[in-house]
Scaffold this active site. Sequence first.
Site, PDB file in Angstrom:
ATOM      1  CD  GLU A 146      -9.828   2.313 -15.503  1.00 22.60           C
ATOM      2  OE1 GLU A 146     -10.088   1.592 -16.477  1.00 22.60           O
ATOM      3  OE2 GLU A 146      -9.307   1.885 -14.448  1.00 22.60           O
ATOM      4  CD  GLU A 272      -4.845  -1.321 -10.260  1.00 19.20           C
ATOM      5  OE1 GLU A 272      -5.277  -0.795 -11.292  1.00 19.20           O
ATOM      6  OE2 GLU A 272      -4.716  -0.701  -9.185  1.00 19.20           O
ATOM      7  NE  ARG A 322      -1.197   0.117  -4.247  1.00 18.41           N
ATOM      8  CZ  ARG A 322      -2.362   0.515  -4.722  1.00 18.41           C
ATOM      9  NH1 ARG A 322      -3.484   0.114  -4.133  1.00 18.41           N
ATOM     10  NH2 ARG A 322      -2.445   1.318  -5.764  1.00 18.41           N
ATOM     11  CG  ASP A 351      -3.118   4.592  -7.522  1.00 21.52           C
ATOM     12  OD1 ASP A 351      -2.623   5.124  -8.525  1.00 21.52           O
ATOM     13  OD2 ASP A 351      -4.172   3.937  -7.550  1.00 21.52           O
ATOM     14  CD  GLU A 379      -7.943   7.083  -9.545  1.00 20.95           C
ATOM     15  OE1 GLU A 379      -7.019   7.098 -10.373  1.00 20.95           O
ATOM     16  OE2 GLU A 379      -8.361   6.041  -9.007  1.00 20.95           O
TER      17      GLU A 379
END
Length: 662
Positions: A146, A272, A322, A351, A379
Amino acid sequence: MPVVGSEVDPAWLPDEALHALGSRRVRVEGEGDLVDTVRGEVVHACGLYGGSVVEDDGPYDVLLRRQPQSGEAHGPEGFTLERAGGRVTVTAAAPAGLLHGYFHVVRLGRAAFTDAPPETHRPALALRMLNHWDNVAVHPVMGQVERGYAGGSLFWQDGRARGDLARVRAYARLLASCGVNALSVNNVNVHETEAHLLTDRVTEVAAIADALRPYGIRTHLAVSFAAPVVVGGLDTADPLDDGVRAWWREAAAHVYAHIPDFGGFLVKADSEGQPGPFAYGRTHADGANLLADALAPHGGTVHWRAFVYDHRQDWRDRTTDRARAAHDHFAPLDGRFRDNAVLQVKHGPIDFQVREPVSPVIGALPRTRVAVELQVTQEYTGQQRHVCALAPMWADVLRFRPEGEHGPTVGELTASGGLVAVSNVGDDPFWTGHPLAQFNLYAFGRLAWQPDADPDRLLTEWTESTFTPWATADPDRLRAGLRAVLRDSWTTYEKYTAPLGVGFMVQPGHHYGPSVDGYEYSPWGTYHFADRDGIGVDRSAATGTGYAAQYAKPWSQTYESPDTCPDELLLFFHHVPYDHVLHSGTTVIQHIYDTHFEGVEEAEAAQEVWDGLADLMPPARHARVAERYAEQVRSAREWRDQINSYFLRASGVPDAHGRRVF
Ligand code: GCV
């Protein structure tokens, strides 16, 4: 000394890096598995360069010795280095200290043999861990790894542990040489196949642990909070249920029976879609303590992630933020976690964006062990197709003082919890897909050992050991070129992507490439709120979500007002009109245009510098980076044109310099 074949890139441990030590007379004193590893390393280095391994009382140039009585000065991993008259002595109390001392001498190269006062080195953080988000079975959406950009998993293939673990051993060697001492082997999103690693498939984890152990790397496992149900056949995973507690105790004992030095569990809960204690009306302290109690008799630790937020938010709901979530959930739990529980906190509140403030959670739990989590896998920072050296960003995080100039740094606050990072490594021959992304892995290990290390010095260290410029025809050109392409690559990336801390604007799902509104009307809680008048998120206490007030003073005050908020974070904390004037003197809209043009120019210039280095390194390495630069420049232009056009259309304000905006 693991052998992986010539097709695998040696990263920062090429043979040349062993020359200074390997051409001398070296004596190794002491016993223990890791001392044997050092001996094997020395035999290998001397075999390459004509040195000798001194077994008797004969003369030597390098002495690597274990002296258990020096324990207090060195701890379990430290060492003392003495250099005088061309002779080097490394003394360590424990075998792991000798291993780190050996690699320190390798890193110094020829400089190790010049006189210098004695130095004692010991890691500032006890735990320096990589998390692999590797799936055992290929996931239909996320693949084998991932957010992995470097091929398949080093550990897993075809739904089981790889039979040949030579690459894992070589990886452990690289990691030990930059200071890493722990690693989790599977994704924090624990799917059903992976859940079995805890029980009937633990022998596969044990085989990996055997490959990591000779380099002092302890193995950890990501587990599902619902494991008692998913693999245990119980009908509940309630952390206060006696049957559940007994199940976890047994599960832990079973793991330790196979892996006596097992490090512990890593848990993503109520996050999540992963299961967690909320389903039973329990707190995250209840959840973490359940696993901590199961691990305690064996000396294990639970790493409990603070990444808990509502990922099914209604974008119309302006009361939910968030960024606030981790602090809202965890700050009230301070003092309620066991001693062997560590709260693992992402370095920023959202994030792993290219620019975020330091998470207020890090300074908010003084009675809890806190680890900071970084994302070495890129990412949101170019996915290892773009050069983005993250050491300067991480160094800023680690030096940040949550209570202001007289308080401790983040590096100091995490001394008992550790520094953790999501790895960027796969089975790619270059380890990291983009060869220059190896620097991020290296820098993570070195910063975890010494959080106040200068990122610029780390770049020099890495460049010298990976590219061995002294062994090339033009050392100065190579050194200058590598510096030019890497040093400011983080800010270059920032310039052509989301501006002023606003974040995201990436394509949904895979997160590569621009899409300004990609997440704007989504449930993920990541919005920029741009309209014809302005942009940014009001997180002030006075008129916004109140997130700024989660910081202690002085930061709560600094961030509260656009007048004092640093430019680079302005849109993270405030919604401002396009003609708002930054501290830099330029307006927000003009800043967006300028930085996007500049960012592309910088990427193009870096590509040109890289092209000019072809004769100074192995062709395969040069070619791989050149190929990635072509994509980086293409993508940077795409970002520039989409962002600039979007904001021209939104604001109606033309570029002051009359440049073409599509
Ligand atoms: C492992 C982000 C990533 C997810 C990742 C998650 C996490 O949301 O996009 O892939 O899941 O962070 O840190 O748990």
